[in-house]
Design an enzyme around this catalytic site. Sequence first.
Site, PDB file in Angstrom:
ATOM      1  N   ASN A  11       0.865  -1.184   0.000  1.00  7.59           N
ATOM      2  CA  ASN A  11       0.000   0.000   0.000  1.00  7.59           C
ATOM      3  C   ASN A  11       0.898   1.229   0.000  1.00  7.59           C
ATOM      4  O   ASN A  11       1.515   1.543   1.022  1.00  7.59           O
ATOM      5  CB  ASN A  11      -0.901  -0.034   1.246  1.00  7.59           C
ATOM      6  CG  ASN A  11      -1.727   1.227   1.405  1.00  7.59           C
ATOM      7  OD1 ASN A  11      -1.766   2.075   0.504  1.00  7.59           O
ATOM      8  ND2 ASN A  11      -2.386   1.360   2.547  1.00  7.59           N
ATOM      9  N   TRP A  12       0.940   1.895  -1.136  1.00  9.44           N
ATOM     10  CA  TRP A  12       1.842   3.056  -1.259  1.00  9.44           C
ATOM     11  C   TRP A  12       1.267   4.314  -0.602  1.00  9.44           C
ATOM     12  O   TRP A  12       1.950   5.329  -0.511  1.00  9.44           O
ATOM     13  CB  TRP A  12       2.163   3.308  -2.733  1.00  9.44           C
ATOM     14  CG  TRP A  12       3.262   2.420  -3.266  1.00  9.44           C
ATOM     15  CD1 TRP A  12       3.651   1.212  -2.759  1.00  9.44           C
ATOM     16  CD2 TRP A  12       4.120   2.682  -4.384  1.00  9.44           C
ATOM     17  NE1 TRP A  12       4.702   0.710  -3.503  1.00  9.44           N
ATOM     18  CE2 TRP A  12       5.003   1.585  -4.503  1.00  9.44           C
ATOM     19  CE3 TRP A  12       4.219   3.722  -5.309  1.00  9.44           C
ATOM     20  CZ2 TRP A  12       5.981   1.513  -5.504  1.00  9.44           C
ATOM     21  CZ3 TRP A  12       5.179   3.649  -6.305  1.00  9.44           C
ATOM     22  CH2 TRP A  12       6.057   2.548  -6.392  1.00  9.44           C
ATOM     23  N   LYS A  13       0.005   4.261  -0.203  1.00 11.81           N
ATOM     24  CA  LYS A  13      -0.643   5.433   0.414  1.00 11.81           C
ATOM     25  C   LYS A  13      -0.444   6.661  -0.485  1.00 11.81           C
ATOM     26  O   LYS A  13      -0.430   6.512  -1.701  1.00 11.81           O
ATOM     27  CB  LYS A  13      -0.117   5.633   1.842  1.00 11.81           C
ATOM     28  CG  LYS A  13      -0.214   4.327   2.654  1.00 11.81           C
ATOM     29  CD  LYS A  13       0.057   4.498   4.117  1.00 11.81           C
ATOM     30  CE  LYS A  13      -0.059   3.140   4.813  1.00 11.81           C
ATOM     31  NZ  LYS A  13       0.066   3.230   6.260  1.00 11.81           N
ATOM     32  N   HIS A  96      -9.371   1.175   5.208  1.00 11.06           N
ATOM     33  CA  HIS A  96      -8.073   1.354   5.876  1.00 11.06           C
ATOM     34  C   HIS A  96      -8.260   2.288   7.074  1.00 11.06           C
ATOM     35  O   HIS A  96      -9.062   3.223   7.019  1.00 11.06           O
ATOM     36  CB  HIS A  96      -7.055   1.941   4.893  1.00 11.06           C
ATOM     37  CG  HIS A  96      -5.659   1.889   5.429  1.00 11.06           C
ATOM     38  ND1 HIS A  96      -5.197   2.803   6.342  1.00 11.06           N
ATOM     39  CD2 HIS A  96      -4.652   1.018   5.217  1.00 11.06           C
ATOM     40  CE1 HIS A  96      -3.945   2.493   6.668  1.00 11.06           C
ATOM     41  NE2 HIS A  96      -3.589   1.419   5.982  1.00 11.06           N
ATOM     42  N   GLU A  98      -6.635   4.677   8.078  1.00 10.40           N
ATOM     43  CA  GLU A  98      -6.447   6.099   7.771  1.00 10.40           C
ATOM     44  C   GLU A  98      -7.706   6.691   7.145  1.00 10.40           C
ATOM     45  O   GLU A  98      -8.001   7.877   7.331  1.00 10.40           O
ATOM     46  CB  GLU A  98      -5.213   6.260   6.866  1.00 10.40           C
ATOM     47  CG  GLU A  98      -3.931   6.030   7.677  1.00 10.40           C
ATOM     48  CD  GLU A  98      -2.771   5.424   6.902  1.00 10.40           C
ATOM     49  OE1 GLU A  98      -2.773   5.461   5.669  1.00 10.40           O
ATOM     50  OE2 GLU A  98      -1.845   4.899   7.569  1.00 10.40           O
ATOM     51  N   GLU A 166      -4.897  -4.892  10.630  1.00  6.11           N
ATOM     52  CA  GLU A 166      -3.865  -3.882  10.820  1.00  6.11           C
ATOM     53  C   GLU A 166      -4.118  -3.148  12.130  1.00  6.11           C
ATOM     54  O   GLU A 166      -4.934  -2.209  12.171  1.00  6.11           O
ATOM     55  CB  GLU A 166      -3.882  -2.872   9.662  1.00  6.11           C
ATOM     56  CG  GLU A 166      -3.667  -3.490   8.300  1.00  6.11           C
ATOM     57  CD  GLU A 166      -3.124  -2.477   7.296  1.00  6.11           C
ATOM     58  OE1 GLU A 166      -2.089  -2.778   6.710  1.00  6.11           O
ATOM     59  OE2 GLU A 166      -3.707  -1.393   7.139  1.00  6.11           O
ATOM     60  N   GLY A 172       3.054   2.196  10.795  1.00  8.10           N
ATOM     61  CA  GLY A 172       4.057   3.248  10.678  1.00  8.10           C
ATOM     62  C   GLY A 172       4.810   3.537  11.968  1.00  8.10           C
ATOM     63  O   GLY A 172       5.551   4.522  12.043  1.00  8.10           O
ATOM     64  N   SER A 211       3.854  -2.175  10.182  1.00  3.99           N
ATOM     65  CA  SER A 211       5.303  -2.249  10.411  1.00  3.99           C
ATOM     66  C   SER A 211       5.934  -3.572   9.985  1.00  3.99           C
ATOM     67  O   SER A 211       6.867  -4.050  10.628  1.00  3.99           O
ATOM     68  CB  SER A 211       5.632  -1.946  11.881  1.00  3.99           C
ATOM     69  OG  SER A 211       5.262  -0.609  12.204  1.00  3.99           O
ATOM     70  N   GLY A 232       3.062  -1.249   4.171  1.00  2.99           N
ATOM     71  CA  GLY A 232       3.041   0.178   3.875  1.00  2.99           C
ATOM     72  C   GLY A 232       4.411   0.666   3.470  1.00  2.99           C
ATOM     73  O   GLY A 232       4.889   0.412   2.365  1.00  2.99           O
ATOM     74  N   GLY A 233       5.087   1.341   4.373  1.00  2.00           N
ATOM     75  CA  GLY A 233       6.368   1.995   4.093  1.00  2.00           C
ATOM     76  C   GLY A 233       7.382   1.141   3.354  1.00  2.00           C
ATOM     77  O   GLY A 233       8.016   1.613   2.387  1.00  2.00           O
TER      78      GLY A 233
HETATM   79  P1  13P Z   1       3.341   0.367   7.548  1.00  2.57           P
HETATM   80  O1  13P Z   1       3.822  -0.942   6.924  1.00  2.57           O
HETATM   81  O2  13P Z   1       4.055   1.561   7.028  1.00  2.57           O
HETATM   82  O3  13P Z   1       3.292   0.273   9.035  1.00  2.57           O
HETATM   83  O4  13P Z   1       1.815   0.559   7.053  1.00  2.57           O
HETATM   84  C1  13P Z   1       0.936  -0.498   7.141  1.00  2.57           C
HETATM   85  C2  13P Z   1      -0.309  -0.142   6.423  1.00  2.57           C
HETATM   86  O5  13P Z   1      -1.045   0.736   6.833  1.00  2.57           O
HETATM   87  C3  13P Z   1      -0.617  -0.870   5.180  1.00  2.57           C
HETATM   88  O6  13P Z   1      -1.912  -0.619   4.742  1.00  2.57           O
END
Ligand code: 13P
Length: 249
Positions: A11-13, A96, A98, A166, A172, A211, A232-233
């Site tokens: 997920n590149w957000k 998600h 967020e 999640e 993050g 993470s 994510g990251g």
């Molecule tokens: P991180 O891997 O950056 O913690 O993010 C997880 C995430 O929200 C994937 O949707």
Amino acid sequence: MARPRPFVAGNWKMNGLRSSAAEMIRIVQGARALTAVDLMICPPATLLGLFASIVEGSPVRLGAQDCHTQSNGAFTGDISAEMLKDAGASAVIVGHSERRTYHKETDADVRAKGLAARRAGLCAIVCVGETRTERENGRALAVVRTQLEGSIPDGATADNLVVAYEPVWAIGSGLTPTPADVAEMHGSIRQLLRSQFAEEGAGMRILYGGSVKPSNAKELLGIADVDGALVGGASLKADEFLAIAGVYR
Ligand code: 13P
């Protein structure tokens, strides 16, 4: 029933420009060696068209990060599931944390988006997860259960529904739940899927997200009922994403 085929999605957000094509090309190149796992990148919608041409003929699939419930209409700034499919997506993340936090999306919204995804022929990756306070108060299992009951569309199949657990506090932050906590949560989610969808529920993929990095992927992905990861990251860097997916050999 056999264990579902593993699935690792990135997920590149709100990250990535056209210049990120170079990273996407590296992911596609590395993916060819990873035959035991399904791979997906969910870039921002602005990059779906460009990335569709990059993944063509490769095993890497594309997903989107959100969709509107309607197929078209006067909804300025929104993007429908049909448009995402047309741009090259085969899945869409819905609910998600967020989106739940910053856009006040409710379980009912998430369910409606999941149904929109199905209408358009997309797989819905439904995200759930507790906050730190909810875990500290011993409510993690109950919170996730309520989210799932409210968010998962009826009649889902293993092809059109993926669940991503999640924990909000793990996203993050560099923090992850203990393997025992992950196992307990994924076991509970599996139980719910089986009670709602019988044998079909045994084949639905349950991803862990929060993470995930190359250094902890082996441990997290080895836990019972963890069928992959939503990254994510670390998915922004081809070598890290491929190292995580490379746990499946
Ligand atoms: P991180 O891997 O950056 O913690 O993010 C997880 C995430 O929200 C994937 O949707």
